[in-house]
Design a protein around this motif. Structure first.
Motif, mmCIF file in Angstrom:
data_model
loop_
_atom_site.group_PDB
_atom_site.id
_atom_site.type_symbol
_atom_site.label_atom_id
_atom_site.label_comp_id
_atom_site.label_asym_id
_atom_site.label_seq_id
_atom_site.Cartn_x
_atom_site.Cartn_y
_atom_site.Cartn_z
ATOM 1 N N VAL A 28 0.816 -1.069 -0.103
ATOM 2 C CA VAL A 28 -0.112 0.164 0.029
ATOM 3 C C VAL A 28 0.641 1.175 0.120
ATOM 4 C CG1 VAL A 28 -1.517 1.212 1.445
ATOM 5 C CG2 VAL A 28 -2.023 -1.168 1.028
ATOM 6 N N PHE A 29 1.998 1.173 0.670
ATOM 7 C CA PHE A 29 2.632 2.511 0.756
ATOM 8 C C PHE A 29 3.778 2.718 -0.298
ATOM 9 C CE2 PHE A 29 0.851 2.280 5.160
ATOM 10 C CZ PHE A 29 0.889 3.392 5.215
ATOM 11 N N GLU A 30 4.162 1.296 -0.833
ATOM 12 C CA GLU A 30 4.950 1.312 -1.997
ATOM 13 C C GLU A 30 4.118 1.898 -3.160
ATOM 14 O OE1 GLU A 30 8.583 0.316 -2.437
ATOM 15 O OE2 GLU A 30 8.075 1.199 -0.700
ATOM 16 N N GLY A 31 2.954 1.680 -3.241
ATOM 17 C CA GLY A 31 2.024 2.205 -4.410
ATOM 18 C C GLY A 31 1.962 1.071 -5.513
ATOM 19 N N PRO A 32 0.854 1.085 -6.041
ATOM 20 C CA PRO A 32 0.557 0.304 -7.233
ATOM 21 C C PRO A 32 1.145 0.550 -8.500
ATOM 22 C CG PRO A 32 -0.936 2.224 -7.359
ATOM 23 C CD PRO A 32 -0.313 2.191 -5.902
ATOM 24 N N ASP A 33 1.946 1.439 -8.527
ATOM 25 C CA ASP A 33 2.813 1.902 -9.709
ATOM 26 C C ASP A 33 4.275 1.705 -9.293
ATOM 27 O OD1 ASP A 33 3.655 2.675 -12.195
ATOM 28 O OD2 ASP A 33 3.405 4.579 -11.990
ATOM 29 N N ARG A 34 4.622 0.542 -9.521
ATOM 30 C CA ARG A 34 6.320 0.630 -9.153
ATOM 31 C C ARG A 34 7.285 0.821 -10.251
ATOM 32 N NH1 ARG A 34 7.839 -2.599 -4.876
ATOM 33 N NH2 ARG A 34 9.731 -1.569 -5.455
ATOM 34 N N TYR A 35 7.143 2.353 -10.559
ATOM 35 C CA TYR A 35 7.916 2.580 -11.476
ATOM 36 C C TYR A 35 9.498 2.422 -11.435
ATOM 37 C CZ TYR A 35 9.035 6.628 -8.591
ATOM 38 O OH TYR A 35 9.496 7.234 -7.352
ATOM 39 N N ASP A 36 9.906 2.260 -10.078
ATOM 40 C CA ASP A 36 11.339 1.951 -10.035
ATOM 41 C C ASP A 36 11.557 0.658 -10.525
ATOM 42 O OD1 ASP A 36 9.273 1.033 -7.798
ATOM 43 O OD2 ASP A 36 11.131 0.387 -6.784
ATOM 44 N N LEU A 37 10.867 -0.462 -10.813
ATOM 45 C CA LEU A 37 11.294 -1.550 -11.315
ATOM 46 C C LEU A 37 11.153 -1.798 -12.850
ATOM 47 C CD1 LEU A 37 8.882 -3.659 -8.710
ATOM 48 C CD2 LEU A 37 11.481 -3.323 -8.524
ATOM 49 N N ASP A 38 10.366 -0.635 -13.403
ATOM 50 C CA ASP A 38 10.495 -0.815 -14.890
ATOM 51 C C ASP A 38 11.800 -0.611 -15.724
ATOM 52 O OD1 ASP A 38 7.479 -0.589 -14.769
ATOM 53 O OD2 ASP A 38 7.441 1.693 -14.977
#
Length: 253
Positions: A28-38
């Motif tokens: 929840v705190f990392e967020g649904p959009d893990r752009y850092d993993l892209d």
């Protein structure tokens, strides 16, 4: 807002997974959009990897992302609580989950291995770090690549690890409002100790998780890789966090 969105912020609401309630709400705190993993998913395509070892996979965001894309993935993490969350994600049934650390992974040969977020910095002792690198090297085919990130010590990311900078609050299904922040505790050379605080407003429960990260220099990281049979092909900048961290790409030889 995820703490990872801050300039050099510590990853996640709580950096470890010793509390079941905290593990359950981590994403929840990392967020649904893990752009850092892209960035890392793009490297899988860049190097044509069909199989990946995700070391310190945590709640499985990266492993599941790759599995959904058809990559063969093994995810390993020492936290059973984190793996319980990981196994509930879409695509999780396609991942081989291992409870333990890199040396606990059964014999295999993969094209790439990753350590994302804080993982490479949680190994505080030289022998623990070397043992991890040796285990990963043993899992990579010849020419396979290890990719990991590590924060640049000179940026002193920990200076922003305060409640004022990292505080966030979210409405969590089944829990109600939850607050989270990170607070620096001490800096001793390369070792930075901090506490992640989570407060469940529904019952007032407050969970404090203490963690230590080691901020190794670029030269030290390079030397450690070379000692364990890697060649550092490239050290990139993180495009979503420019100037804040090293992204090592090392090849097993």
């Amino acid at each position: 807002m995820s703490v990872d969105d801050l300039d050099g912020g510590a990853s996640g609401a709580v950096d470890s997974y010793s509390n079941a309630r905290c593990a359950a709400i981590y994403d929840v705190f990392e967020g649904p959009d893990r752009y850092d993993l892209d960035v890392y998913a793009a490297m899988v395509d860049e190097f044509g990897a069909a199989s990946v070892l995700d070391v310190g996979c945590g709640t499985g965001a990266f492993a599941s992302m790759l599995a959904v894309r058809g990559v063969e993935v093994v995810g390993v993490d020492p936290s059973a609580l984190a793996l319980d969350v990981a196994k509930s994600k879409p695509g999780a049934e396609r991942v081989t989950w291992v409870h333990g650390t890199a040396p606990d992974v059964p014999p295999l040969q993969v094209d790439m291995a990753f350590m994302t977020a804080n993982v490479a910095q949680v190994f505080l002792g030289d022998e623990d770090w070397s043992e991890t690198l040796r285990a990963i090297h043993g899992c990579l085919r010849e020419g396979g690549r290890l990719v990991f990130e590590s924060r640049r010590p000179e940026r002193k990311a920990w200076e922003d690890w305060t409640k004022a900078t990292t505080h966030c609050r979210a409405e969590v299904e089944g829990e109600g409002p939850v607050e989270s922040w990170v607070q620096l505790e001490s800096v001793d050379g390369e070792y930075v100790r901090f506490v992640g605080v989570t407060v469940f407003e529904s019952d007032g429960a407050r969970v404090e998780e203490r963690s230590t990260l080691r901020f190794r220099s670029r030269d030290d990281l390079t030397s450690s890789l070379e000692r364990e049979g890697f060649v550092v092909d490239e050290i990139r900048d993180a495009p979503d966090r420019p100037g804040r961290e090293f992204v090592f790409i090392a090849r097993a030889v």
